[in-house]
Design a protein around this motif. Sequence first.
Motif, mmCIF file in Angstrom:
data_model
loop_
_atom_site.group_PDB
_atom_site.id
_atom_site.type_symbol
_atom_site.label_atom_id
_atom_site.label_comp_id
_atom_site.label_asym_id
_atom_site.label_seq_id
_atom_site.Cartn_x
_atom_site.Cartn_y
_atom_site.Cartn_z
ATOM 1 N N ILE A 180 2.213 -0.016 1.551
ATOM 2 C CA ILE A 180 3.449 0.662 1.402
ATOM 3 C C ILE A 180 3.423 1.687 0.222
ATOM 4 N N ILE A 181 2.523 1.604 -0.913
ATOM 5 C CA ILE A 181 2.513 2.590 -1.798
ATOM 6 C C ILE A 181 1.275 3.500 -1.662
ATOM 7 N N SER A 182 0.691 3.423 -0.237
ATOM 8 C CA SER A 182 -0.582 4.203 0.259
ATOM 9 C C SER A 182 0.250 5.559 0.814
ATOM 10 N N GLU A 183 -0.771 6.491 1.118
ATOM 11 C CA GLU A 183 -0.324 7.790 1.785
ATOM 12 C C GLU A 183 -0.210 7.522 3.153
ATOM 13 N N ASP A 184 -0.782 6.449 3.690
ATOM 14 C CA ASP A 184 -0.568 6.145 5.112
ATOM 15 C C ASP A 184 0.450 4.866 5.362
ATOM 16 N N ILE A 185 1.682 5.154 5.122
ATOM 17 C CA ILE A 185 2.947 4.464 5.116
ATOM 18 C C ILE A 185 2.914 3.935 6.499
ATOM 19 N N PRO A 186 3.245 2.362 6.690
ATOM 20 C CA PRO A 186 3.398 1.992 7.870
ATOM 21 C C PRO A 186 4.817 2.346 8.579
ATOM 22 N N PRO A 187 5.076 2.217 10.166
ATOM 23 C CA PRO A 187 6.077 2.761 10.540
ATOM 24 C C PRO A 187 6.982 1.927 9.970
ATOM 25 N N HIS A 188 8.529 2.256 10.072
ATOM 26 C CA HIS A 188 9.690 1.627 9.731
ATOM 27 C C HIS A 188 9.769 0.240 10.537
ATOM 28 N N GLY A 189 10.361 -0.723 10.089
ATOM 29 C CA GLY A 189 10.320 -1.877 10.478
ATOM 30 C C GLY A 189 9.332 -2.939 10.930
ATOM 31 N N THR A 190 8.139 -2.534 10.407
ATOM 32 C CA THR A 190 6.764 -3.126 10.617
ATOM 33 C C THR A 190 6.892 -4.542 9.912
ATOM 34 N N VAL A 191 6.282 -5.490 10.607
ATOM 35 C CA VAL A 191 6.039 -6.894 10.058
ATOM 36 C C VAL A 191 4.536 -6.740 9.485
ATOM 37 N N LEU A 192 4.529 -6.990 8.073
ATOM 38 C CA LEU A 192 3.099 -6.297 7.784
ATOM 39 C C LEU A 192 2.192 -7.511 7.947
ATOM 40 N N THR A 193 1.951 -7.885 8.999
ATOM 41 C CA THR A 193 0.836 -9.158 9.425
ATOM 42 C C THR A 193 0.361 -8.953 10.656
ATOM 43 N N GLU A 194 -0.157 -10.006 11.125
ATOM 44 C CA GLU A 194 -0.747 -9.797 12.525
ATOM 45 C C GLU A 194 0.409 -9.794 13.901
ATOM 46 N N LYS A 195 -0.009 -9.397 14.641
ATOM 47 C CA LYS A 195 1.103 -9.215 15.773
ATOM 48 C C LYS A 195 0.767 -10.420 16.848
ATOM 49 N N LYS A 196 -0.366 -11.026 16.957
ATOM 50 C CA LYS A 196 -0.585 -12.137 17.958
ATOM 51 C C LYS A 196 -0.083 -13.328 17.402
ATOM 52 N N ALA A 197 0.252 -14.219 18.455
ATOM 53 C CA ALA A 197 0.409 -15.646 17.943
ATOM 54 C C ALA A 197 -0.652 -16.422 16.842
ATOM 55 N N LEU A 198 -0.316 -17.421 16.250
ATOM 56 C CA LEU A 198 -1.370 -17.951 15.606
ATOM 57 C C LEU A 198 -2.438 -18.814 16.260
ATOM 58 N N CYS A 199 -2.058 -19.309 17.582
ATOM 59 C CA CYS A 199 -3.090 -19.777 18.201
ATOM 60 C C CYS A 199 -4.152 -19.039 18.552
ATOM 61 N N ASP A 200 -4.229 -17.551 18.476
ATOM 62 C CA ASP A 200 -5.064 -16.693 18.783
ATOM 63 C C ASP A 200 -6.142 -16.848 17.803
ATOM 64 N N THR A 201 -6.121 -17.038 16.590
ATOM 65 C CA THR A 201 -7.011 -17.236 15.565
ATOM 66 C C THR A 201 -7.342 -18.739 15.013
ATOM 67 N N CYS A 202 -6.518 -19.691 15.705
ATOM 68 C CA CYS A 202 -6.525 -20.857 15.135
ATOM 69 C C CYS A 202 -8.040 -21.613 15.446
ATOM 70 N N ALA A 203 -8.531 -22.334 14.320
ATOM 71 C CA ALA A 203 -9.967 -22.991 14.500
ATOM 72 C C ALA A 203 -10.168 -23.897 15.448
ATOM 73 N N ARG A 204 -8.805 -24.575 15.919
ATOM 74 C CA ARG A 204 -8.768 -25.616 17.030
ATOM 75 C C ARG A 204 -8.733 -25.243 18.550
ATOM 76 N N LYS A 205 -8.572 -23.740 18.691
ATOM 77 C CA LYS A 205 -8.038 -23.356 20.039
ATOM 78 C C LYS A 205 -8.999 -23.749 20.990
ATOM 79 N N ASP A 206 -10.235 -24.045 20.929
ATOM 80 C CA ASP A 206 -11.259 -24.143 21.736
ATOM 81 C C ASP A 206 -11.091 -25.727 22.285
#
Length: 320
Positions: A180-206
């Motif tokens: 937020i304090i950088s020159e490349d400010i995120p778009p208004h309303g951004t949730v500042l984390t991943e967009k995909k669901a947790l299952c996408d990176t879950c170590a147990r998904k396989d």
Amino acid sequence: MEKPKIALYWCSSCGGCDASVIDIAEGILEIASNIDIVFWPIAMDFKYDDIEKMRDGEIYLSLINGSIQMDEHARIARLLRQKSRFIAAHGSCAHLGGIFGLANLYDTADILKHIYIKGISVKNQDSIQPNLIAGEDEQQLILPAFLDSVKPLNNMIGVDYYIPGCPPTPELVKSGILRIISEDIPPHGTVLTEKKALCDTCARKDSQPDKIHIDEFKRLFEFQWDESLCFLAQGLICLGPATRGGCLSRCINANMPCRGCFGPTDNTADYGAKTLSFLASLVQSRDKDEMEKIADSIPDIAGLLYRYCLPSSLLKDIIK
């Protein structure tokens, strides 16, 4: 150049979000070298007057955690909105309403009566409840009053960014502030984390089978579950399919299923409805009695589906 001014404030909160800032540990030095903290009541001796005397927009970023539950929360949130260029909802309570939001299932008067009179551990023979006015004459104080309902921050003021989690990871807090304090400010309303669901990176998904068939939802204390297998495949409720990722799988890595604190992914109208939908899809039976038995194996459906998000759900205007 003058460093950007940063303010931190908590509303109805457990303190975990403020701790998430402290838990940045030595990483806080990198942030501190780039900012000037001008308000942080839990950690430093600042007064409301310090903020009131500032110019409008003088604060670059205010991180506000906790849900809006009392009139003082609303007043300070509005003040910080006036004095800040950007506002970030810090944590699940500010983001979605949080666990405190489950109070919206009850009337405020009933909650106070339960806490101060009816509670099993309470001894209050005179049925005394807190008053808004304390003391007498020159020593009189007017205490904060409860609002009619618990609200997420964006129901009270405009919010520019969201840092989710109960609490957010220190890594997420650090990266969010620096973005937020950088020159490349995120778009208004951004949730500042991943967009995909947790299952996408879950170590147990396989280990998740192509199709999961549930004939009973089990509870954690009822058996010894396998630490390497998908929780849903073992009949344990895990909300990973409906929950935004980016939490570093803290619960999963501790051998506990996801409970949804990072909230919904983008374009989800109601987190509870989405969760209920995917859970229902796992039930294969079409027998009415059996379906009721399976549903009854979930002891607190409202607490499960809306643990962190009731005040921001589609139910918020009809539950009382």
